[in-house]
Design a protein around this motif. Structure first.
Motif, PDB file in Angstrom:
ATOM      1  N   SER A 201       0.817  -1.060  -0.012  1.00  0.00           N
ATOM      2  CA  SER A 201       0.152   0.067   0.029  1.00  0.00           C
ATOM      3  C   SER A 201       1.011   1.150   0.178  1.00  0.00           C
ATOM      4  O   SER A 201       2.137   1.213   0.419  1.00  0.00           O
ATOM      5  CB  SER A 201      -0.910  -0.081   1.451  1.00  0.00           C
ATOM      6  OG  SER A 201      -0.119   0.152   2.316  1.00  0.00           O
ATOM      7  N   VAL A 202       0.228   2.448  -0.293  1.00  0.00           N
ATOM      8  CA  VAL A 202       1.161   3.512  -0.316  1.00  0.00           C
ATOM      9  C   VAL A 202       1.553   3.885   1.125  1.00  0.00           C
ATOM     10  O   VAL A 202       2.676   4.158   1.416  1.00  0.00           O
ATOM     11  CB  VAL A 202       0.209   4.842  -0.684  1.00  0.00           C
ATOM     12  CG1 VAL A 202       0.568   6.223  -0.378  1.00  0.00           C
ATOM     13  CG2 VAL A 202      -0.075   4.629  -2.121  1.00  0.00           C
ATOM     14  N   ASP A 203       0.716   3.639   2.078  1.00  0.00           N
ATOM     15  CA  ASP A 203       1.133   3.640   3.369  1.00  0.00           C
ATOM     16  C   ASP A 203       2.422   2.795   3.861  1.00  0.00           C
ATOM     17  O   ASP A 203       3.270   3.397   4.744  1.00  0.00           O
ATOM     18  CB  ASP A 203       0.108   3.510   4.506  1.00  0.00           C
ATOM     19  CG  ASP A 203      -1.012   4.811   4.448  1.00  0.00           C
ATOM     20  OD1 ASP A 203      -0.633   5.819   4.193  1.00  0.00           O
ATOM     21  OD2 ASP A 203      -2.099   4.317   4.770  1.00  0.00           O
ATOM     22  N   ARG A 204       2.506   1.560   3.423  1.00  0.00           N
ATOM     23  CA  ARG A 204       3.548   0.524   3.609  1.00  0.00           C
ATOM     24  C   ARG A 204       4.989   1.232   3.202  1.00  0.00           C
ATOM     25  O   ARG A 204       5.918   1.180   3.718  1.00  0.00           O
ATOM     26  CB  ARG A 204       3.226  -0.601   3.129  1.00  0.00           C
ATOM     27  CG  ARG A 204       4.426  -1.667   3.060  1.00  0.00           C
ATOM     28  CD  ARG A 204       4.561  -2.291   4.319  1.00  0.00           C
ATOM     29  NE  ARG A 204       5.599  -2.905   4.392  1.00  0.00           N
ATOM     30  CZ  ARG A 204       6.007  -4.186   4.157  1.00  0.00           C
ATOM     31  NH1 ARG A 204       5.079  -4.885   3.614  1.00  0.00           N
ATOM     32  NH2 ARG A 204       7.222  -4.700   4.068  1.00  0.00           N
ATOM     33  N   VAL A 205       4.891   2.063   1.916  1.00  0.00           N
ATOM     34  CA  VAL A 205       6.102   2.401   1.453  1.00  0.00           C
ATOM     35  C   VAL A 205       6.471   3.797   1.482  1.00  0.00           C
ATOM     36  O   VAL A 205       7.386   4.482   0.975  1.00  0.00           O
ATOM     37  CB  VAL A 205       6.063   2.218  -0.182  1.00  0.00           C
ATOM     38  CG1 VAL A 205       5.771   0.582  -0.443  1.00  0.00           C
ATOM     39  CG2 VAL A 205       5.057   2.843  -0.929  1.00  0.00           C
ATOM     40  N   THR A 206       5.708   4.858   2.329  1.00  0.00           N
ATOM     41  CA  THR A 206       5.652   6.134   2.318  1.00  0.00           C
ATOM     42  C   THR A 206       5.881   6.428   3.847  1.00  0.00           C
ATOM     43  O   THR A 206       5.088   6.160   4.252  1.00  0.00           O
ATOM     44  CB  THR A 206       4.588   6.776   1.627  1.00  0.00           C
ATOM     45  OG1 THR A 206       4.164   6.215   0.196  1.00  0.00           O
ATOM     46  CG2 THR A 206       4.774   8.128   1.459  1.00  0.00           C
ATOM     47  N   LYS A 207       6.564   7.502   4.015  1.00  0.00           N
ATOM     48  CA  LYS A 207       6.828   8.193   5.114  1.00  0.00           C
ATOM     49  C   LYS A 207       6.353   9.961   4.864  1.00  0.00           C
ATOM     50  O   LYS A 207       7.300  10.370   3.980  1.00  0.00           O
ATOM     51  CB  LYS A 207       8.005   8.455   5.933  1.00  0.00           C
ATOM     52  CG  LYS A 207       8.170   7.028   6.696  1.00  0.00           C
ATOM     53  CD  LYS A 207       9.561   7.245   7.441  1.00  0.00           C
ATOM     54  CE  LYS A 207       9.896   6.062   8.154  1.00  0.00           C
ATOM     55  NZ  LYS A 207      11.374   5.874   8.729  1.00  0.00           N
TER      56      LYS A 207
END
Ligand SMILES: Cc1cc2nc3c(=O)[nH]c(=O)nc-3n(C[C@H](O)[C@H](O)[C@H](O)COP(=O)(O)O)c2cc1C
Length: 209
Positions: A201-207
């Protein structure tokens, strides 16, 4: 989208090309349209690169005999002979350094050209061939991504491949020792659907900061 829809519906947008690209390992048995093939490569050359260095180079293989040998050098992966064309994409940083003047705009003054070329060569003078080769490869990888999307946007499919023995491919294609491979890219019209995307997901790969 089914395989039939994917090869008849030319993707209209970058978004659509991204969403419908799949790794395809079985291709329709018909030769590549040569104008389309050139257009796919031309579009990939629009990729950006640091200092506009354009380290990417493409060997186009459309020869069953050579593809059979390439397949043997690729752990016998069948897509290498299923595809009507295989693009062997590599980076040639030494050629790029030797010919950097070719990447400068014609409008530049002779003095500026000399200064820019000397500055670029100076930047890599302390590095060995392998070190600057790795830098060149990071530029060529960008064009590899462009190639896949360009192919998809024209209704073609690809499978990026790093599963091959570089020394064998180098020997088969008579390429110099210093070139670094980006990957093989079988290309053609899809004869299978490929796998659905299965991604973080976007959240998994993004800070977000
Ligand atoms: C750098 C790279 C190397 C790959 N090497 C191979 C390969 O040697 N053989 C293969 O069948 N697929 C190869 N793949 C394809 C991946 O398996 C595939 O991209 C991934 O499973 C996601 O599936 P998708 O491309 O259909 O979205 C490679 C992909 C990349 C980006």
């Amino acid at each position: 989208m089914t395989a039939t829809e994917s090869r008849t519906n030319v993707a209209a947008t970058v978004k659509e090309a991204m969403q419908t690209r799949r790794s395809i390992r079985k291709f329709v048995q018909e030769p590549m349209d040569q104008a389309d093939l050139r257009e796919i490569i031309r579009l990939s050359t629009l990729a950006p690169s640091a200092n506009n260095v354009q380290t990417w180079r493409v060997a186009v293989i459309q020869n069953p005999e050579l593809q059979t040998k390439l397949q043997a050098a690729s752990y016998n992966q069948a897509q290498v002979t299923s595809a009507p064309a295989v693009l062997v994409v590599y980076s040639d940083m030494e050629d790029a350094l030797n010919t950097i003047e070719d990447t400068l705009p014609a409008s530049m003054s002779e003095d500026d050209r000399k200064a820019r070329a000397a500055g670029f060569r100076g930047r890599f003078a302390e590095q060995d061939v392998a070190q600057r080769g790795a830098w060149g490869l990071s530029q060529a990888n960008i064009a590899f991504g462009y190639l896949m999307l360009a192919a998809r946007s024209l209704g073609y499919d690809t499978v990026p491949m790093l599963g091959f023995e570089p020394d064998k491919v180098r020997e088969l294609l008579n390429l110099p020792e210093h070139v670094q491979f980006v990957g093989l890219l079988p290309v053609g019209k899809r004869a299978e659907d490929g796998f659905p995307h299965h991604r973080h997901s976007v959240d998994r790969v993004t800070k977000f900061y």
